[in-house]
Design an enzyme around this catalytic site. Structure first.
Site, PDB file in Angstrom:
ATOM      1  N   GLY A  41      25.694 -36.784  18.634  1.00  0.00           N
ATOM      2  CA  GLY A  41      24.387 -36.273  19.083  1.00  0.00           C
ATOM      3  C   GLY A  41      24.388 -35.624  20.455  1.00  0.00           C
ATOM      4  O   GLY A  41      23.383 -35.035  20.859  1.00  0.00           O
ATOM      5  N   LYS A  53      12.245 -38.189  26.544  1.00  0.00           N
ATOM      6  CA  LYS A  53      10.924 -38.167  25.884  1.00  0.00           C
ATOM      7  C   LYS A  53      10.432 -39.586  25.597  1.00  0.00           C
ATOM      8  O   LYS A  53       9.228 -39.848  25.631  1.00  0.00           O
ATOM      9  CB  LYS A  53      10.965 -37.331  24.610  1.00  0.00           C
ATOM     10  CG  LYS A  53      10.539 -35.893  24.817  1.00  0.00           C
ATOM     11  CD  LYS A  53      11.586 -35.022  25.463  1.00  0.00           C
ATOM     12  CE  LYS A  53      11.426 -34.682  26.883  1.00  0.00           C
ATOM     13  NZ  LYS A  53      12.508 -33.852  27.425  1.00  0.00           N
ATOM     14  N   GLY A 118      38.943 -33.271  22.554  1.00  0.00           N
ATOM     15  CA  GLY A 118      39.684 -32.161  21.965  1.00  0.00           C
ATOM     16  C   GLY A 118      40.267 -31.279  23.059  1.00  0.00           C
ATOM     17  O   GLY A 118      39.644 -31.075  24.096  1.00  0.00           O
ATOM     18  N   VAL A 236      18.260 -29.124  51.021  1.00  0.00           N
ATOM     19  CA  VAL A 236      18.825 -30.417  51.401  1.00  0.00           C
ATOM     20  C   VAL A 236      20.141 -30.130  52.105  1.00  0.00           C
ATOM     21  O   VAL A 236      20.992 -29.418  51.568  1.00  0.00           O
ATOM     22  CB  VAL A 236      19.053 -31.289  50.145  1.00  0.00           C
ATOM     23  CG1 VAL A 236      19.824 -32.547  50.484  1.00  0.00           C
ATOM     24  CG2 VAL A 236      17.711 -31.640  49.500  1.00  0.00           C
ATOM     25  N   GLY A 271      20.391 -28.055  38.099  1.00  0.00           N
ATOM     26  CA  GLY A 271      20.915 -27.218  37.031  1.00  0.00           C
ATOM     27  C   GLY A 271      22.109 -27.859  36.346  1.00  0.00           C
ATOM     28  O   GLY A 271      22.528 -28.964  36.722  1.00  0.00           O
ATOM     29  N   ARG A 272      22.609 -27.191  35.320  1.00  0.00           N
ATOM     30  CA  ARG A 272      23.741 -27.719  34.557  1.00  0.00           C
ATOM     31  C   ARG A 272      24.796 -26.640  34.396  1.00  0.00           C
ATOM     32  O   ARG A 272      24.481 -25.456  34.394  1.00  0.00           O
ATOM     33  CB  ARG A 272      23.258 -28.246  33.186  1.00  0.00           C
ATOM     34  CG  ARG A 272      22.354 -29.460  33.334  1.00  0.00           C
ATOM     35  CD  ARG A 272      21.819 -29.948  32.016  1.00  0.00           C
ATOM     36  NE  ARG A 272      22.840 -30.430  31.108  1.00  0.00           N
ATOM     37  CZ  ARG A 272      23.402 -31.642  31.146  1.00  0.00           C
ATOM     38  NH1 ARG A 272      23.025 -32.506  32.083  1.00  0.00           N
ATOM     39  NH2 ARG A 272      24.312 -32.007  30.273  1.00  0.00           N
ATOM     40  N   HIS A 443     -10.991 -25.810  13.353  1.00  0.00           N
ATOM     41  CA  HIS A 443     -11.871 -26.268  14.429  1.00  0.00           C
ATOM     42  C   HIS A 443     -12.167 -27.756  14.234  1.00  0.00           C
ATOM     43  O   HIS A 443     -12.418 -28.177  13.101  1.00  0.00           O
ATOM     44  CB  HIS A 443     -13.179 -25.484  14.398  1.00  0.00           C
ATOM     45  CG  HIS A 443     -14.171 -25.980  15.395  1.00  0.00           C
ATOM     46  ND1 HIS A 443     -14.085 -25.678  16.734  1.00  0.00           N
ATOM     47  CD2 HIS A 443     -15.270 -26.771  15.246  1.00  0.00           C
ATOM     48  CE1 HIS A 443     -15.085 -26.267  17.365  1.00  0.00           C
ATOM     49  NE2 HIS A 443     -15.822 -26.936  16.493  1.00  0.00           N
TER      50      HIS A 443
END
Ligand code: FAD
Ligand code: NAI
Length: 464
Positions: A41, A53, A118, A236, A271-272, A443
């Site tokens: 996953g 989440k 791998g 920073v 960030g990644r 609605h």
């Protein structure tokens, strides 16, 4: 040492890799997937989308229960207390169920899981632990990991990355978040709702880079209203840890007098970066982009015949659903079909309160391409949002001035993540704003705000 031969070998079992492997197997290809984690996953299920989440949902319930949010609806809850261990346990249960679900799907579709790291031996051979396997096609789906901040050491105790921030054993009194992007705001929201004071230090002059300008400004206003301290245009310069506390040195991005923030926890979320280390891509001759991603063409082929790349390790948005769609497309291309991903219509969602979502072009980017018409509708005028007492935000539709074709949709609303799916499907079908405006919406729903924003493109909304 057994030599196995596969039609397709996928390296990495995140949303890109596991979906590619299942689709390839569905198409009749003998498929294996290499994964070095204990569970399948990838980042998303193990330490990303799913656990974040789970905590966002649980922390929202806690905040509502403990801050009297139900009182106006006639529900009095007194003495709600936090059991953080139980919250983490429920999160872990969701992760276990979902990662186990992928293992089940692998068995069902006869995908072989090769456990271990791998490493390319040559263009058709990969070493996994003691095993060497060959495959006609190899899909690199190794994902991404946290971008380090030079000079700031992540110890996963006081200075954490997103993985550490998903597992803090107690609520910090003061959490300093470095980076006002998606991770900083989502995980900052979790700990804010559970009781922490949260300060976000962002280098740029606004939070949420890549989002529509008006959405960025509105979001900042709402986060401040919730009690976040946002220090934009701030850098920073160092973090020191002593006795379980951190001192975070910051100064204006443009230079000038600095200050020191005292914190119990620091989250680094700037960030990644693509995971290419240790893959020995040189042995296969695979080329990278100048940003260190695996370079691919429109069909996800690298420069080496039979080697493909998808997901976070390849260029584009670093999102699970983008990786999944690329996983399906790459498997179809390998099988000789035509796999396509429309990279112009990938929705982005920030799962805060309210949610923040967008698909297509920002107003700024659309204007650079030509004349546009913009329709906006405030959630304050949406009957369901008013009834539910969740009126923060707006919907904005950006359409081409000449053709009326929808170029972008932006939503700040409690259900923005769900509402954006309709905009994505409309754009995928080449809808005009008039198409959305003349589509009957149920609605009372939050989705009616999208219809009204589309009507506003030609200046004819009903409810404002
Ligand atoms: P990954 O999910 O990173 O999977 C790659 C896998 O490859 C990993 O399991 C890794 O162990 C394995 N691997 C790497 N190298 C090797 C190797 N050499 N050998 C064997 N295995 C290897 N996106 C969303 O769309 N929605 C969200 O709500 C969301 N929330 C997020 C929250 C957090 C805290 C984080 C960090 C990310 C979130 N993301 C979200 C982004 C999302 O997780 C990624 O975009 C997605 O996981 C990318 O999928 P992938 O298949 O490319 O790679
Ligand atoms: P990001 O790119 O969203 O935000 C990083 C922020 O850090 C930016 O605002 C940037 O200007 C700022 N920054 C960079 N260097 C800095 C510095 N030295 N000091 C202060 N600020 C600095 O990255 P983030 O939040 O780490 O998330 C990574 C990726 O994970 C995202 O691009 C997103 O694709 C994915 N993700 C998606 C989620 C979702 O879809 N809901 C949730 C969480 C992550």
């Amino acid at each position: 040492m057994a030599d196995d031969n596969f039609d397709v070998l996928v390296i990495g079992s995140g949303p890109g890799g596991y979906v590619a492997a299942i689709r390839a197997a569905q198409l009749g290809l003998n498929t294996a997937c290499v994964e070095s984690r204990e569970t399948l996953g990838g980042t998303c299920l193990n330490v990303g989308c799913i656990p974040s989440k789970a905590l966002l949902h649980a922390s929202e319930l806690f905040e509502e229960a403990s801050h009297g949010a139900f009182a106006k609806f006639g529900i009095d809850i007194q003495g709600a207390t936090l059991n953080l261990d139980q919250m983490h346990a429920e999160k872990a249960k969701a992760v276990k169920e979902l990662t186990g679900g992928i293992e089940f799907l692998f068995k069902k579709n006869k995908v072989t899981w090769l456990k271990g790291r791998g490493e390319f031996v040559d263009a058709h051979t990969v070493k996994v632990g003691e095993q060497t396997v060959t495959a006609k096609n190899i899909v690199i789906a190794t994902g991404s990991s946290v971008t380090p901040l030079p000079g700031v050491e992540i110890d996963q105790a006081v200075v954490v990355d997103s993985t550490g921030a998903l597992a803090l054993p107690k609520v910090p009194e003061h959490l300093v978040v470095i980076g006002g992007g998606v991770i900083g705001l989502e995980l900052g929201s979790v700990w804010k709702r559970l009781g922490a004071k949260v300060t976000v230090v962002e280098y740029l002059d606004q939070i949420l880079p890549g989002f529509d300008g008006e959405v960025r400004r509105e979001s900042a206003k709402l986060f401040k209203k919730q009690g976040f301290e946002l220090k934009t245009s701030t850098k920073v310069t160092g973090v020191t840890v002593q006795g379980g506390k951190a001192s975070v040195q910051v100064e204006p991005a443009a230079g000038g007098e600095g200050e020191t923030l005292q914190a119990d926890a620091v989250l680094v979320a700037i960030g990644r970066k693509p995971n290419i280390d240790g893959l020995n891509l040189e042995a296969a001759g695979v080329k990278l982009t100048e940003r260190g991603q695996v370079a691919i063409d429109h069909d996800f082929r690298t420069n080496i015949d039979g080697i493909w790349a998808i997901g976070d390790v390849a260029p584009g948005l670093m999102l699970a659903h983008k990786a999944e769609d690329e996983g399906i497309a790459v498997a179809e291309n390998i099988a000789g079909q035509t796999g396509i991903v429309n990279h112009d219509v990938i929705p982005s969602v920030v799962y805060t309160t309210p949610e923040i979502a967008g698909v297509g072009l920002t107003e700024e980017a659309a204007k650079e391409r030509g004349d546009v018409k913009v329709g906006k509708f405030p959630m304050m005028a949406n009957s369901r949002a008013k009834t539910n007492r969740d009126t923060d935000g707006f919907v904005k539709v950006i359409a081409d001035a000449k053709t009326d074709r929808v170029l972008g949709v932006w939503v700040v609303a409690s259900l923005a993540g769900t509402m954006i799916a309709e905009a994505a499907i409309a754009m995928e079908f080449g809808a005009t704003s008039e198409d959305i405006a003349y589509t009957c919406h149920a609605h009372p729903t939050h989705a009616e705000a999208l219809k009204e924003a589309a009507m506003a493109v030609t200046g004819k909304p009903i409810h404002i």
